[in-house]
Design a protein around this motif. Structure first.
Motif, PDB file in Angstrom:
ATOM      1  N   ASP A   1       0.825  -1.249  -0.049  1.00 33.44           N
ATOM      2  CA  ASP A   1       0.179   0.038  -0.013  1.00 33.44           C
ATOM      3  C   ASP A   1       0.770   1.341   0.102  1.00 33.44           C
ATOM      4  OD1 ASP A   1      -2.887  -0.738   0.243  1.00 33.44           O
ATOM      5  OD2 ASP A   1      -1.955  -2.068   1.765  1.00 33.44           O
ATOM      6  N   LEU A   2       0.415   2.184  -0.767  1.00 32.99           N
ATOM      7  CA  LEU A   2       1.103   3.524  -0.977  1.00 32.99           C
ATOM      8  C   LEU A   2       0.081   4.596  -0.771  1.00 32.99           C
ATOM      9  CD1 LEU A   2       3.578   5.347  -0.955  1.00 32.99           C
ATOM     10  CD2 LEU A   2       3.436   5.232  -3.366  1.00 32.99           C
ATOM     11  N   SER A   3       0.094   5.600   0.353  1.00 32.01           N
ATOM     12  CA  SER A   3      -1.174   6.499   0.106  1.00 32.01           C
ATOM     13  C   SER A   3      -0.521   7.786   0.686  1.00 32.01           C
ATOM     14  CB  SER A   3      -2.076   5.861   1.147  1.00 32.01           C
ATOM     15  OG  SER A   3      -1.689   5.984   2.425  1.00 32.01           O
ATOM     16  N   GLY A   4      -1.441   8.867   0.278  1.00 29.25           N
ATOM     17  CA  GLY A   4      -1.032  10.311   0.780  1.00 29.25           C
ATOM     18  C   GLY A   4      -2.273  10.893   1.273  1.00 29.25           C
ATOM     19  N   GLU A   5      -2.230  11.752   2.123  1.00 32.41           N
ATOM     20  CA  GLU A   5      -3.416  12.285   2.736  1.00 32.41           C
ATOM     21  C   GLU A   5      -3.088  13.910   3.043  1.00 32.41           C
ATOM     22  OE1 GLU A   5      -4.240  10.350   6.264  1.00 32.41           O
ATOM     23  OE2 GLU A   5      -4.212   8.407   5.457  1.00 32.41           O
ATOM     24  N   LEU A   6      -4.121  14.890   2.565  1.00 30.26           N
ATOM     25  CA  LEU A   6      -3.754  16.204   2.591  1.00 30.26           C
ATOM     26  C   LEU A   6      -4.885  16.795   3.397  1.00 30.26           C
ATOM     27  CD1 LEU A   6      -1.972  18.644   1.568  1.00 30.26           C
ATOM     28  CD2 LEU A   6      -3.413  18.743  -0.239  1.00 30.26           C
TER      29      LEU A   6
ATOM     30  N   GLY B   1     -11.155  19.345   6.146  1.00 31.15           N
ATOM     31  CA  GLY B   1     -11.328  18.759   4.863  1.00 31.15           C
ATOM     32  C   GLY B   1     -10.191  17.982   4.631  1.00 31.15           C
ATOM     33  N   VAL B   2     -10.270  16.930   3.794  1.00 27.46           N
ATOM     34  CA  VAL B   2      -9.099  15.853   3.454  1.00 27.46           C
ATOM     35  C   VAL B   2      -9.386  15.636   2.063  1.00 27.46           C
ATOM     36  CG1 VAL B   2     -10.689  13.865   4.229  1.00 27.46           C
ATOM     37  CG2 VAL B   2      -8.274  13.955   4.316  1.00 27.46           C
ATOM     38  N   LEU B   3      -8.115  15.258   1.429  1.00 25.71           N
ATOM     39  CA  LEU B   3      -7.938  14.756   0.303  1.00 25.71           C
ATOM     40  C   LEU B   3      -7.062  13.678   0.382  1.00 25.71           C
ATOM     41  CD1 LEU B   3      -8.689  14.993  -2.934  1.00 25.71           C
ATOM     42  CD2 LEU B   3      -6.808  16.628  -3.247  1.00 25.71           C
ATOM     43  N   SER B   4      -7.216  12.340  -0.241  1.00 24.81           N
ATOM     44  CA  SER B   4      -6.441  11.252  -0.048  1.00 24.81           C
ATOM     45  C   SER B   4      -6.463  10.600  -1.517  1.00 24.81           C
ATOM     46  CB  SER B   4      -6.771  10.518   1.056  1.00 24.81           C
ATOM     47  OG  SER B   4      -7.845   9.997   0.851  1.00 24.81           O
TER      48      SER B   4
ATOM     49  N   ILE C   1      -6.669   1.850  -7.308  1.00 27.88           N
ATOM     50  CA  ILE C   1      -6.369   2.889  -6.852  1.00 27.88           C
ATOM     51  C   ILE C   1      -7.555   3.487  -6.110  1.00 27.88           C
ATOM     52  CG2 ILE C   1      -7.014   4.176  -8.981  1.00 27.88           C
ATOM     53  CD1 ILE C   1      -5.178   6.328  -8.219  1.00 27.88           C
ATOM     54  N   GLU C   2      -7.683   3.947  -4.856  1.00 33.53           N
ATOM     55  CA  GLU C   2      -8.642   4.815  -4.159  1.00 33.53           C
ATOM     56  C   GLU C   2      -8.406   6.198  -3.954  1.00 33.53           C
ATOM     57  OE1 GLU C   2      -8.661   2.690  -0.432  1.00 33.53           O
ATOM     58  OE2 GLU C   2      -9.518   0.872  -1.470  1.00 33.53           O
ATOM     59  N   LEU C   3      -9.654   7.000  -4.357  1.00 36.01           N
ATOM     60  CA  LEU C   3      -9.493   8.494  -4.268  1.00 36.01           C
ATOM     61  C   LEU C   3     -10.473   8.804  -3.358  1.00 36.01           C
ATOM     62  CD1 LEU C   3      -8.878   9.203  -7.867  1.00 36.01           C
ATOM     63  CD2 LEU C   3      -7.189   9.276  -6.229  1.00 36.01           C
ATOM     64  N   ASN C   4     -10.455   9.762  -2.491  1.00 34.51           N
ATOM     65  CA  ASN C   4     -11.269  10.245  -1.457  1.00 34.51           C
ATOM     66  C   ASN C   4     -11.144  11.508  -1.055  1.00 34.51           C
ATOM     67  OD1 ASN C   4     -13.061   9.505   1.028  1.00 34.51           O
ATOM     68  ND2 ASN C   4     -11.433  10.384   2.298  1.00 34.51           N
ATOM     69  N   ALA C   5     -12.096  12.245  -0.850  1.00 35.73           N
ATOM     70  CA  ALA C   5     -12.129  13.589  -0.494  1.00 35.73           C
ATOM     71  C   ALA C   5     -13.362  13.984   0.352  1.00 35.73           C
ATOM     72  CB  ALA C   5     -12.214  14.398  -1.800  1.00 35.73           C
ATOM     73  N   GLN C   6     -13.411  15.289   1.117  1.00 34.58           N
ATOM     74  CA  GLN C   6     -14.394  15.481   2.078  1.00 34.58           C
ATOM     75  C   GLN C   6     -14.057  16.956   2.607  1.00 34.58           C
ATOM     76  OE1 GLN C   6     -15.931  13.179   5.381  1.00 34.58           O
ATOM     77  NE2 GLN C   6     -15.287  14.913   6.716  1.00 34.58           N
ATOM     78  N   GLN C   7     -15.241  17.616   2.389  1.00 34.19           N
ATOM     79  CA  GLN C   7     -14.877  18.999   2.746  1.00 34.19           C
ATOM     80  C   GLN C   7     -16.298  19.561   3.349  1.00 34.19           C
ATOM     81  OE1 GLN C   7     -12.275  21.295   2.342  1.00 34.19           O
ATOM     82  NE2 GLN C   7     -13.620  22.464   3.756  1.00 34.19           N
ATOM     83  N   PRO C   8     -16.178  20.352   4.256  1.00 38.39           N
ATOM     84  CA  PRO C   8     -17.315  20.877   5.165  1.00 38.39           C
ATOM     85  C   PRO C   8     -17.310  22.285   4.150  1.00 38.39           C
ATOM     86  CG  PRO C   8     -15.967  20.043   6.670  1.00 38.39           C
ATOM     87  CD  PRO C   8     -15.522  20.001   5.646  1.00 38.39           C
ATOM     88  N   LEU C   9     -18.547  22.742   3.812  1.00 37.17           N
ATOM     89  CA  LEU C   9     -18.576  24.145   3.156  1.00 37.17           C
ATOM     90  C   LEU C   9     -18.695  25.335   4.135  1.00 37.17           C
ATOM     91  CD1 LEU C   9     -21.158  22.986   0.416  1.00 37.17           C
ATOM     92  CD2 LEU C   9     -18.749  22.820   0.471  1.00 37.17           C
TER      93      LEU C   9
END
Length: 603
Positions: free
Chosen positions: A378-383, A389-392, A447-455
């Motif tokens: 597994d290789l992943s990155g999280e911002l 908010g998170v983007l991974s 590949i998995e892409l994930n995003a979450q953001q409160p407005l």
């Protein structure tokens, strides 16, 4: 739960030039089943934490007990002696709800439920239990050094006792004929039944299948059960037959699984990098027993199944945090997945044609099934940002050995059918034999892409809204070792999955609206027919919470708002042909929408 079905069976079936089913005439039948389930699960855990200087020690003993039972399961069949002259054609414009077509007079006669009488029942009680006890302890020692921060080691021992049984009500799970030999009557044939016509059986008529099956009566479950349950486990010498040890034990299995595990892990840190190498070893000792008939339809014995194996499971986790709001992760590990108890030591189950007693399918366990192992990378990155908010993104690659799949073939995998085989039951070239098998090697990469953001930037109460979503794209290739299938997809590994949602969280209100999609999945590998696939599933769910104050919270859950199918199994990848899978409860299941309302308190 009740299961009601109507069958419109062609007496002289064939197919036209377009491959559409047609018949010169047809008969009507009806089927009813009670299928209740009672479940209990308890968990207990007693332990503690001890801290002395640089040591931290965790310890506990635990127990869980679960039981699932299906008491008083009764199925009933209703047929008549009316054959309706057609011809009958199939309208398959709607593949999930095909209709028969014929003259209005023929359809009116075929739709008349009072051409059928209550003929016979079968019944059974079943139960499965699992009782697990265990002990666990781990200890951590903290070092006072720049790089080596701590070492953690421990063990876990568990012992699980399982038992499963299914007792048919009558010899060989044979038919218990209404007003038949048990009551001094004749052993009535299906087309000369002695029971009441369907319209006179307690119950109510409903509009089912959009009228595609004509009159449809939901029978009174207590009336049906009372025709059968009071007489279970009794001899019926001139009908079903005399009850035997084989009848009672044929679907009984017991087993014990003991797992011994130990591990050690180092925790190291060098600036923004932390490294966690570790080693785990698991030893599994399984023994069980299941009933094997002597072949005389009366006696048998319990035979033992045993297997044990140890597996080293090394792993390495590395995390790099270049900033307070970002992290890169890498891991490599060896994993182990044990086969389920029922796949190794379960009962043999049969699906039969209720009129001819032809065995349609046989589902058998495999005592030689081995665990699945995998090397996982597994290789992943999280911002992250300051507003939750998170983007991974994550890449993964799995090398799998001895994956488990369902093999369907036209030849038996065993010298005996096992289980309860009704008298006069027979197999032919159309019988399907299903058994879990170990495949060879397989790979799964994706590949998995994930995003979450409160407005948060929206004005006032609108700032409580937020959005999230994730998508998984993957590819698999597996060697099944089945003739004609050198390479297949990995079972239950869809190439596309995604979820999109909107949420709100402000003040006393919280809600989540989520849409989920899971793509086509391979279910079983067939040696003669096209493979069985599960068609894509789509769901829209809504959950709402409201805090009233005084510790009270109200909840509302609305599931499957789009009323999409919950299960759609096909022969081949396309939706053209429904599969006939004897191990499933129907190839097309649409359960409708579900609404749950709750109120909880915390004081």
């Amino acid at each position: 739960m009740n299961d009601n079905q109507v069958s419109l069976r062609g007496a002289d079936p064939s197919y036209n030039a377009n491959g559409i089913y047609q018949s010169a005439d047809a008969t009507r039948g009806q089927y009813f089943e009670t299928d209740d389930s009672a479940q209990l699960l308890t968990t207990q855990k007693l332990g503690g934490i001890t801290r002395t200087d640089d040591w931290t020690i965790n310890y506990d003993v635990f127990n869980s007990y679960g039981v699932q039972s299906s008491p008083n399961q009764v199925e009933a069949s209703m047929y008549g002696n009316t054959t309706v002259t057609g011809p009958f054609m199939s309208d398959v414009a709607n593949t999930t709800l095909p209709r028969l077509m014929a003259s209005s007079a023929a359809m009116s006669q075929l739709y008349n439920q009072n051409t059928d009488r209550f003929w016979k029942t079968q019944g059974r009680d079943s139960q499965s239990t699992a009782d697990m006890f265990g002990i666990h302890a781990d200890a951590a020692y903290r070092f006072h050094s720049d790089i080596l921060k701590s070492v953690v080691f421990g063990f876990k021992i568990s012992d699980t006792q399982r038992e499963a049984w299914r007792h048919p009500y009558f010899h060989d799970d044979n038919n218990f004929v209404y007003d038949g030999p048990f009551f001094g009557g004749e052993n009535w044939a299906y087309n000369n039944a002695a029971g009441p016509v369907i319209g006179n059986i307690p119950g109510r008529n409903v509009n089912a299948f959009s009228g595609a099956a004509g009159d449809f009566r939901l029978l009174d479950r207590d009336w049906v059960k009372n025709t059968t349950v009071p007489y279970k486990y009794q001899n019926d010498p001139n009908g079903a037959g005399n009850y035997t040890k084989n009848d009672w034990n044929a679907n009984t299995s017991r087993g014990s699984e003991r797992i011994y595990a130990g591990f050690v892990e180092l925790n190291l840190q060098a600036g923004p990098v932390d490294i966690h190498p570790g080693f785990r070893y698991e030893y599994t000792d399984f023994d069980g027993s299941h009933w094997k008939s002597n072949g005389d339809d009366a006696t048998g014995e319990f035979i033992k199944v045993r297997q044990s194996y140890g597996m080293p499971l090394p792993y390495l986790n590395i995390n790099y945090r270049p900033t307070d709001y970002s992290v890169l992760r890498f891991s490599v590990r060896r994993s182990l997945t044990r086969p389920a108890f029922g796949l190794i030591n379960g009962a043999t189950s049969l699906t039969l044609d209720s009129l001819t007693n032809r065995v349609i399918s046989v589902s058998q366990p495999n005592p030689n099934l081995r665990p699945t192992t995998a090397n996982v990378f597994d290789l992943s990155g999280e911002l992250y940002n300051r507003h939750s908010g998170v983007l991974s993104a994550s890449l993964y690659y799995k090398q799998i050995q001895k994956f488990i799949f369902t093999s369907v073939s036209g030849t038996s995998n065993s010298a005996t059918l096992g289980g309860n085989v009704p008298t006069n039951a027979y197999t032919n070239n159309g019988t399907e034999y299903q058994m879990p098998m170990n495949g060879g090697s397989a790979i799964l990469e994706g590949i998995e892409l994930n995003a979450q953001q409160p407005l948060y930037f929206l004005p006032r109460w609108l700032s409580g809204f937020g959005v999230n979503g994730n998508v998984t794209l993957q590819h698999s290739n597996a060697k099944s070792n089945v003739t004609g299938h050198p390479d297949t997809a990995l079972p239950r590994a869809p190439s596309l999955m995604y979820n999109v949602g909107v949420f709100y969280n402000r003040g006393p209100v919280h809600f989540d609206l989520n849409y989920n999609y899971t793509g086509t999945q391979l279910l079983s590998v067939n040696s003669s027919l096209p493979d069985f696939y599960l068609q894509p599933t789509r769901r829209l769910d809504l959950s709402v919470k409201y805090k009233f104050g005084w510790g009270l919270t109200g909840t509302l859950a609305m599931q499957n708002l789009l009323n999409t199918p919950a299960y759609w199994e096909t022969m081949g990848k396309k939706k053209t042909y429904l599969a006939y899978d004897g191990s499933a409860n129907g190839a097309f299941v649409q359960t409708g929408r579900m609404y749950l309302v709750g109120l909880s308190g915390q004081f």
